[in-house]
Write a protein that holds these residues in place. Sequence first.
Motif, PDB file in Angstrom:
ATOM      1  N   PRO A 155     -48.789 -27.778  28.035  1.00 53.26           N
ATOM      2  CA  PRO A 155     -47.791 -28.805  27.670  1.00 53.26           C
ATOM      3  C   PRO A 155     -48.196 -29.497  26.381  1.00 53.26           C
ATOM      4  CG  PRO A 155     -49.204 -29.607  29.429  1.00 53.26           C
ATOM      5  CD  PRO A 155     -49.571 -28.164  29.221  1.00 53.26           C
ATOM      6  N   ARG A 156     -47.228 -29.728  25.514  1.00 50.08           N
ATOM      7  CA  ARG A 156     -47.509 -30.354  24.228  1.00 50.08           C
ATOM      8  C   ARG A 156     -47.576 -31.875  24.386  1.00 50.08           C
ATOM      9  NH1 ARG A 156     -42.460 -27.387  21.696  1.00 50.08           N
ATOM     10  NH2 ARG A 156     -41.903 -27.725  23.867  1.00 50.08           N
ATOM     11  N   ILE A 158     -47.043 -35.704  23.607  1.00 52.65           N
ATOM     12  CA  ILE A 158     -46.091 -36.495  22.829  1.00 52.65           C
ATOM     13  C   ILE A 158     -46.262 -37.961  23.195  1.00 52.65           C
ATOM     14  CG2 ILE A 158     -44.229 -36.155  24.537  1.00 52.65           C
ATOM     15  CD1 ILE A 158     -42.253 -36.200  22.136  1.00 52.65           C
ATOM     16  N   PHE A 192     -43.926 -31.126  28.112  1.00 53.24           N
ATOM     17  CA  PHE A 192     -44.716 -32.050  27.316  1.00 53.24           C
ATOM     18  C   PHE A 192     -45.613 -32.866  28.248  1.00 53.24           C
ATOM     19  CE2 PHE A 192     -41.024 -31.271  24.704  1.00 53.24           C
ATOM     20  CZ  PHE A 192     -41.493 -31.300  23.396  1.00 53.24           C
ATOM     21  N   VAL A 194     -46.556 -36.520  28.517  1.00 56.58           N
ATOM     22  CA  VAL A 194     -45.871 -37.703  27.990  1.00 56.58           C
ATOM     23  C   VAL A 194     -46.767 -38.937  28.066  1.00 56.58           C
ATOM     24  CG1 VAL A 194     -43.856 -39.197  28.240  1.00 56.58           C
ATOM     25  CG2 VAL A 194     -43.648 -36.725  28.670  1.00 56.58           C
ATOM     26  N   TYR A 234     -50.736 -33.662  18.499  1.00 54.09           N
ATOM     27  CA  TYR A 234     -49.684 -34.284  19.283  1.00 54.09           C
ATOM     28  C   TYR A 234     -48.455 -34.596  18.425  1.00 54.09           C
ATOM     29  CZ  TYR A 234     -51.204 -38.790  17.322  1.00 54.09           C
ATOM     30  OH  TYR A 234     -51.515 -39.827  16.481  1.00 54.09           O
TER      31      TYR A 234
END
Length: 278
Positions: A155-156, A158, A192, A194, A234
């Motif tokens: 997951p990226r 952010i 993501f 979060v 990020y």
Amino acid sequence: MIRSAAVKSPKISRRDLIVQAAGVATACVTNSTALAAVPPAAAIPGAVTGEPQQPPARNDARPGVRPFTIDIPKARIDRIMARVRDVEWPDAPDDPDPWAYGASLPVMKDLVSYWQTKYDWRARQARMNQFPQFMARVEDYDLHFLHLRGSGSNPRPIIFSHGWPNTFVEFLKVAEPLAHPERFGGRVEDAFSVVVPSLPGYAFSSKPRRPIGAPTTARLFDKLMTDVLGYRGYIAQGGDLGFTISREIGYISSNCAAIHLNHLLGVGAPAMTDEEKR
């Protein structure tokens, strides 16, 4: 929490129209190739798994990070509601437009009635506490933040920066769909991790001793993502006041892979203090 009401809307000036037109999102990519360097979530120390439908995990191995639960004492709520009940209403100006001289008196009375008879703070507090929240010391500030790790192997990360007069609550509806898109008809590959902090002086973050602007807040948020949570590569997103913060993160941080902004050229959003300009 303000509900909708069937009342006449205030007049919109040309400036208001321009600002409202900023609802069209403007994506600004600062380093798209850096996204490929985002490490798998399992390799990021301190990444927190959260399940909003279930009691979330409250452990975080990162030094200086401590779990946080919203728990406003009943006595404080009672004091606030007593002030709401005891409000002294002004006389409304004699004008066919109830918004001509400020907020509409009928709308304000309707709002106060809603607070007194229908609004349930405990239910709202419980909803916020379904999301994993933490406090961390960053420089001279205690930063409050939501941290929801995304699904899948990569997951990226952010970080969302809210505006004025908002709080981290404005992102609760999007946090879970972004973290777990497969639960909402999306692909797990698009997940993501979060992070939603409260700006210094907002919600549960500590107050600045003197006014600060976007550069200082951006530095704090970058340290939260990198030094505290261990994220690299990020993405930063923000609108309104969060526009200037996310923009500054893109300027100062080599770890910020991209920024996404939704606010027309930062209209009306203070960028920095005189001290920060020096």
